[in-house]
Design an enzyme around this catalytic site. Sequence first.
Site, PDB file in Angstrom:
ATOM      1  N   GLY A  88      12.597  11.248  -2.286  1.00 55.08           N
ATOM      2  CA  GLY A  88      11.195  11.447  -1.971  1.00 55.08           C
ATOM      3  C   GLY A  88      10.846  12.922  -1.981  1.00 55.08           C
ATOM      4  O   GLY A  88      11.725  13.794  -1.946  1.00 55.08           O
ATOM      5  N   CYS A  89       9.547  13.203  -2.047  1.00 57.27           N
ATOM      6  CA  CYS A  89       9.098  14.586  -2.145  1.00 57.27           C
ATOM      7  C   CYS A  89       9.340  15.334  -0.837  1.00 57.27           C
ATOM      8  O   CYS A  89       9.928  16.419  -0.830  1.00 57.27           O
ATOM      9  CB  CYS A  89       7.628  14.623  -2.544  1.00 57.27           C
ATOM     10  SG  CYS A  89       6.553  13.565  -1.563  1.00 57.27           S
ATOM     11  N   TYR A  90       8.883  14.765   0.275  1.00 62.83           N
ATOM     12  CA  TYR A  90       9.115  15.422   1.565  1.00 62.83           C
ATOM     13  C   TYR A  90      10.612  15.576   1.842  1.00 62.83           C
ATOM     14  O   TYR A  90      11.051  16.635   2.299  1.00 62.83           O
ATOM     15  CB  TYR A  90       8.459  14.622   2.690  1.00 62.83           C
ATOM     16  CG  TYR A  90       6.960  14.727   2.794  1.00 62.83           C
ATOM     17  CD1 TYR A  90       6.314  15.960   2.914  1.00 62.83           C
ATOM     18  CD2 TYR A  90       6.164  13.582   2.831  1.00 62.83           C
ATOM     19  CE1 TYR A  90       4.936  16.042   3.061  1.00 62.83           C
ATOM     20  CE2 TYR A  90       4.787  13.655   2.977  1.00 62.83           C
ATOM     21  CZ  TYR A  90       4.174  14.883   3.090  1.00 62.83           C
ATOM     22  OH  TYR A  90       2.809  14.962   3.251  1.00 62.83           O
TER      23      TYR A  90
ATOM     24  N   THR B 180      13.019  15.974  -0.257  1.00 58.50           N
ATOM     25  CA  THR B 180      13.576  17.047  -1.074  1.00 58.50           C
ATOM     26  C   THR B 180      13.350  18.409  -0.416  1.00 58.50           C
ATOM     27  O   THR B 180      14.273  19.216  -0.273  1.00 58.50           O
ATOM     28  CB  THR B 180      12.945  17.019  -2.484  1.00 58.50           C
ATOM     29  OG1 THR B 180      13.272  15.770  -3.108  1.00 58.50           O
ATOM     30  CG2 THR B 180      13.444  18.169  -3.340  1.00 58.50           C
ATOM     31  N   ALA B 181      12.116  18.657   0.008  1.00 58.80           N
ATOM     32  CA  ALA B 181      11.816  19.952   0.631  1.00 58.80           C
ATOM     33  C   ALA B 181      12.524  20.106   1.973  1.00 58.80           C
ATOM     34  O   ALA B 181      13.014  21.188   2.313  1.00 58.80           O
ATOM     35  CB  ALA B 181      10.303  20.099   0.817  1.00 58.80           C
TER      36      ALA B 181
END
Lengths: 348, 348, 348, 348
Positions: free
Chosen positions: A150-152, A154-155
């Site tokens: 997921g994007c969140y 990853t960060a």
Amino acid sequence: MIRAGLVGVTGYTGMELARILASHPEIRLTAATSRQDAGKRLDSIYPFLLGLPGADVVLSEPEAADLAARCDVVFLAVPHGVAMEIGAELFDAGVNVVDLSADFRLRNADVYEAWYKPHTRKEYLAKAVYGLPELYADELRGARLIANPGCYPTASILGLYAALKNGIINTDGIVIDAKSGTTGAGRKAVVSSLYCEVADTFRPYGIGGKHRHTPEIEQELSAAAGTPVTVSFNPHLLPISRGILATIYTKLGAPLTQSDIQALYEDFWKDQPWIRVLPAGRLPETRNVRGTMFCDIAVTVDTRTGRLIVTSAIDNLCRGASGQAVANANLMSGLPVDCGLNFGPLVP
Amino acid sequence: MIRAGLVGVTGYTGMELARILASHPEIRLTAATSRQDAGKRLDSIYPFLLGLPGADVVLSEPEAADLAARCDVVFLAVPHGVAMEIGAELFDAGVNVVDLSADFRLRNADVYEAWYKPHTRKEYLAKAVYGLPELYADELRGARLIANPGCYPTASILGLYAALKNGIINTDGIVIDAKSGTTGAGRKAVVSSLYCEVADTFRPYGIGGKHRHTPEIEQELSAAAGTPVTVSFNPHLLPISRGILATIYTKLGAPLTQSDIQALYEDFWKDQPWIRVLPAGRLPETRNVRGTMFCDIAVTVDTRTGRLIVTSAIDNLCRGASGQAVANANLMSGLPVDCGLNFGPLVP
Amino acid sequence: MIRAGLVGVTGYTGMELARILASHPEIRLTAATSRQDAGKRLDSIYPFLLGLPGADVVLSEPEAADLAARCDVVFLAVPHGVAMEIGAELFDAGVNVVDLSADFRLRNADVYEAWYKPHTRKEYLAKAVYGLPELYADELRGARLIANPGCYPTASILGLYAALKNGIINTDGIVIDAKSGTTGAGRKAVVSSLYCEVADTFRPYGIGGKHRHTPEIEQELSAAAGTPVTVSFNPHLLPISRGILATIYTKLGAPLTQSDIQALYEDFWKDQPWIRVLPAGRLPETRNVRGTMFCDIAVTVDTRTGRLIVTSAIDNLCRGASGQAVANANLMSGLPVDCGLNFGPLVP
Amino acid sequence: MIRAGLVGVTGYTGMELARILASHPEIRLTAATSRQDAGKRLDSIYPFLLGLPGADVVLSEPEAADLAARCDVVFLAVPHGVAMEIGAELFDAGVNVVDLSADFRLRNADVYEAWYKPHTRKEYLAKAVYGLPELYADELRGARLIANPGCYPTASILGLYAALKNGIINTDGIVIDAKSGTTGAGRKAVVSSLYCEVADTFRPYGIGGKHRHTPEIEQELSAAAGTPVTVSFNPHLLPISRGILATIYTKLGAPLTQSDIQALYEDFWKDQPWIRVLPAGRLPETRNVRGTMFCDIAVTVDTRTGRLIVTSAIDNLCRGASGQAVANANLMSGLPVDCGLNFGPLVP
């Protein structure tokens, strides 16, 4: 040339995959599906692709057998629940699969079911590899089913990984205050995503441990720490198209200075060109990673309160979804991880 | 009609004061100063005011004697350091003063000097009243020198006040993750505030206890708690013009439920019409308070991590600066606090 | 207190009517309809209204008899075709009607049918008055059915009116290049209006005489000129929420100078406080009229090409729709035209 | 590897040149100048470049001899007036020069002086080639001094060229209504370019034949038409960072249909891959060319008014300035015109 299929082309992750593959030297888009737009050319729904490679692909219905016949690797850019079904079919048909949904990310099916819905393809969970290249490159090279992060997560994971792996912060009390651009809300026609509902405003959502990316973040952070990690994850919606910035609050577990931690992070990531540990005194911003695979990370010690505050920024759509999916396709296809992905940021 | 002066009209707080006073029924702008634009009409620098009350004020040099002769109350919209000097002169000349800078906000001069610069008018600190109307209305009615609160402190203090006053959260470990619109960066011509440097991006700044609003927040929260409170305050810059949203992370100090705290907040603020405690399940967003005096507050219990997360939103320019200054001028002039300030939000 | 009903509250014109009426001293919202949200309180769909007058109105189904029983005036904020039916019913029930759709704007039913669809209530066209207050105030005071002008026509007609009425430009060859904020595209959930499809981009649409506002503009300009006027009207979509700016190209029909025309415009509009003819050398911009009833107009002679170029700006949602509708309701209710409408622009 | 110098790195055209050259396979940035930032590394002023080729260039003072020693080609990204001086020196020192200012664009020095200022290097005008690759590729391949076109002229000339060259429109009465993103206003610290002065608003400027790009447009259109062409050019400022869209109004000079002109344009540009004549019924938008060399063009016949309306879109910063400069450097260096320039648009 590797032939790629794309299931679900009308969302933003599908759009971004089409964009990235249009300039990929080794992977070519050969099939793309859309129930609503089947029969149309790709550039008729995405006029920005006019004249570029892949623009003439004619959209088709999502049929596993058809895709298996025409593709070496297939990207799934469809909602969770849908992805597990067609993903399993494609896997069984011998195609490599990169799933951008959440369906194969959580190793524990119970956790998946607690946060999402019943899982009907649990037997494939063990076959899937979590697609964060900096952490799992070896496993990804041999994978046939990749769960794209997921994007969140990853960060968040990239921001905290070095600290937890090195045991310099407490594993409890972590707060992740994350802000995402609006492509993260998807390309569905809903009033809450309209321009006039998002522009010139800012809002939190899912405050208080409600967002489904929480268990995914905790799974990987627990693996890094070697002990269960619970986080308070809190997302916000930014009036920008692309970008995530996570501000992560931790308690220092050892009396380390700013320069100690700066050195630790720089050393930890020194062989990973997509991780840019910023020079001391710099902070990330979303535009510096726009359209790229970079994750920019800064570490700041708040001496007044004994905290390590990590800020990390990615492009949610490229690094946080479709670009990472292409990196994973590269790995599973025997290509260098960064093949076709070394674009710089578009600033301003 | 009360005659108002405005020292420093070319910044955003000055612009906003001119805007608000243009529709105020009892206070009329009669003088406005600008070194760079002295001699010009106000509507020549702010064409949006064309035809409105105050538009024909001719800008003058900032001279205390001149202002004292022409004004009953003077707003100081100049940088800290400058404000203390002309503020003291105006005070001595018998004019009521509302200072929008930080110069009279911190009761302890040592704290001021540690975060700002030497204070040359310390003897006026005791005369100043901190201008948060919900907290100090009685003192403000009799004040002649009002220290108008900072924008971040307004959102942060109002968000936490009921919890600290009632002792339901720990006084340590508080994290304030605040996001502000770009008017908060001022109207100075600097590259970092250019449209193309702010639009479509998002960035933190002053991470780790560096921002000067920290001691102001701590001063008022300590007063509320009756014990010293230290916070980790971390600001970010939003690509919007107006609005602050603060996401505030605390540790619950007592086993209270979501509905307990909802009830406590609603009861605590029930007589303050500008504080809108949102119904359970709602979260604030900046546009809902745009151009208004409202502070929208939501309380959320994160049961997984034992936290109370408070989200609060204000218009940094209106409630967080110039509107609050007019409320304070109302109080010191014997007018109702909300005189000329009951506008609704401009949405969208 | 005049009781107002609002048919179709979920669009942007409905939202704006609710916003404006929340601060109106003489007209109170007493009924609002929405098929999809019937039964909900108004502030549950528009949380920005929390605590403001009208916030507690419970949405109902659109029934003419019900509205007639509860309202003195009804605003129709529904699509064309729908409006003519319920508008006629309400008119017959004795209620005053302000229709924000196109259904009663074109006096010639054939023109309506050529651009829109069959007109099923032609007999009401003669009862309707075109609701541009500066042009038709006398007729509007006695009207019972008002056709509220379109947003583009408001900006275009007001910009050209003085020139055509005074015969100083050619009546052929007029080009209107108009740019509108995205509220003009409505609040329907469609992909093309999503934030990520509108932000940071700019596009024309309906180029070449296709937009339905063309005959409305021509109707009023022909009346002003006393001879048929044909225009080339070309709209564009701006990445802003509110505002229209029209750049209008004409051929000068007489050898007039910049100052001649400046004087003519200033004199022509000198008794209309909402028309701000800008001082020579100034040009309008959309933010200067944001949230207001102003129409800012500048006249520029291009001596190299013998043209008079008129630029005019309005807030498409307030002046171009709902604010103008309230002005019309004021007139038909015997109130001053500007009752409850004298707000200044929110800048920035 | 060709060594490139960049005079004036702190503006947006300088920033964009640094960005483009960071991914160029044959041209490497070896020198960059900035009076204010001399001595700093390039990535300290542009952190988005961290880790990319050229990031470690140390900025120097602009000295022609120094640049000549270190560069094969030099880009001038400095204001007009400044460019002619250092451009002439570099030319004489044997370096190839691409000038992004206006100094060598107008072949007639009198025209230059009428619109700009005295020209002190007139003798170099005849050596300069106007750098629009589609029109002058042959001359550009042999050039040593290239006058890089303005952004508005690039969009305007490419939009009209096929029509004027084929004589299908009148040469008088042409109106160009152009809208530009804010990078076009430069990176100077001025109040009018601040985020809060540009966001959520829209304004014209230089209306009525005042903009200095007018004579440049007329020079090239007159050459295309074989007869003098006068245009009314009118610019507007868009709240976007990148992109120009020109809406161009002409009178048809022959009874051609929509499909005639569509065919004519498609045929005219069929060998130029950067010119995308859009399929009938499509219109350009700025994002579709963002970050690219594309010029998207649509032709629309307005049969009601006998007009051909051309809409054309470019990225003002890439195609309209720095990307075109690199194309010109490619040509004068013997590289293919598109070397290092074949990036697709970043959408959304």
